[in-house]
Design a protein around this motif. Structure first.
Motif: not given
Ligand code: HPA
Length: 238
Positions: A115-119, A122-128, A130-132, A184-195
């Motif tokens: 899940a690519c995203t323009n959101s 993922g910024h909250q995870f403080n990664l040095p 880009t998370f996939a 295009i949809e609007m939710e999967a990237a956040a779901l995958y990151m939370n998981a």
């Protein structure tokens, strides 16, 4: 694990009322329809903000179905609480998407392996870097295999989780198309990151309800049939 108090401000269910597997449609009335149509011994476990949640049985297996609402902040809240406060093991998003690829046509079921995203979620995870955000491999594999077994056409690939449904850009999808993104949809990237952060499993599956290539869209009857096909896969792998 991050502990929290349950019930939460968004979910009035008790812990033992929620199954280890949760199916999440965006629309809470879809959750109601799924529970009433496909599950047995159903109880309603949440009505806060009309974000209906239900728990029942599918072929003897305990399954919950819970609306996510639209967009990453909304699914972010519900999936976070389910994973971290309710001890849920896996969440399967069952949604719709608009296609931007000839590989995913109307009525196809897309298995979102990435899940690519323009959101900026993922910024909250403080990664040095880009998370996939990716689906759980076993869930994705089972979804594809189950589709093959049931004669339901699936297409596995990258989706775009967009923060905007209406864009001010002239060609918002052009560069995503070039990268082979399917829809295009609007939710999967956040779901995958939370998981990922919770060490849990997630998968997003999408029926192609409309085409952003040529403007075609499914009739309400076709939407229902296609959605039922996707539900069969989701319930089999739940
Ligand atoms: N954009 C975003 N989400 C969607 C779409 C779309 O075109 N179609 C169905 N869900």
């Amino acid at each position: 694990m991050i502990m929290g108090n349950i019930p939460t401000p968004h979910n009035e269910a008790n812990k033992d009322q929620i199954a280890k597997t949760v199916l999440m449609p965006g629309d809470p009335l879809r959750a109601k329809f799924i529970a009433e149509t496909f599950l047995e011994n159903v109880i309603c476990i949440n009505t806060v903000r009309n974000m209906f949640g239900y728990t029942g049985e599918y072929q003897g297996k305990k399954v919950s179905v819970f609306g996510s609402g639209m967009g990453m902040p909304s699914i972010g809240i519900y999936s976070y609480e389910l994973f971290n406060f309710y001890d849920v093991d896996q969440i399967i998003r069952i949604g719709s998407a608009g296609t931007i690829s000839p590989k995913a046509d109307l009525r196809d079921v897309v298995i979102g392996i990435g899940a690519c995203t323009n959101s900026n979620y993922g910024h909250q995870f403080n990664l040095p870097g880009t998370f996939a955000p990716i689906a759980d491999f076993e869930l994705a594999r089972k979804a594809v295999e189950t589709g093959e077994r049931l004669g339901i056409h699936t297409v596995a690939g990258n989706v775009l989780s967009s923060d905007t449904f209406y864009s001010d850009l002239e060609d918002p999808n052009g560069n995503w198309k070039k990268m082979g993104v399917l829809c295009i949809e609007m939710e999967a990237a956040a779901l995958y990151m939370n998981a990922a952060r919770a060490g849990k499993k997630a998968l997003g599956m999408f029926t192609i309800s409309d085409s952003l290539l040529d403007g075609r869209s499914l009739s309400s009857k076709q939407r229902e049939t296609t959605f039922t096909d996707m539900m069969k896969i989701a319930l089999e792998i739940a």
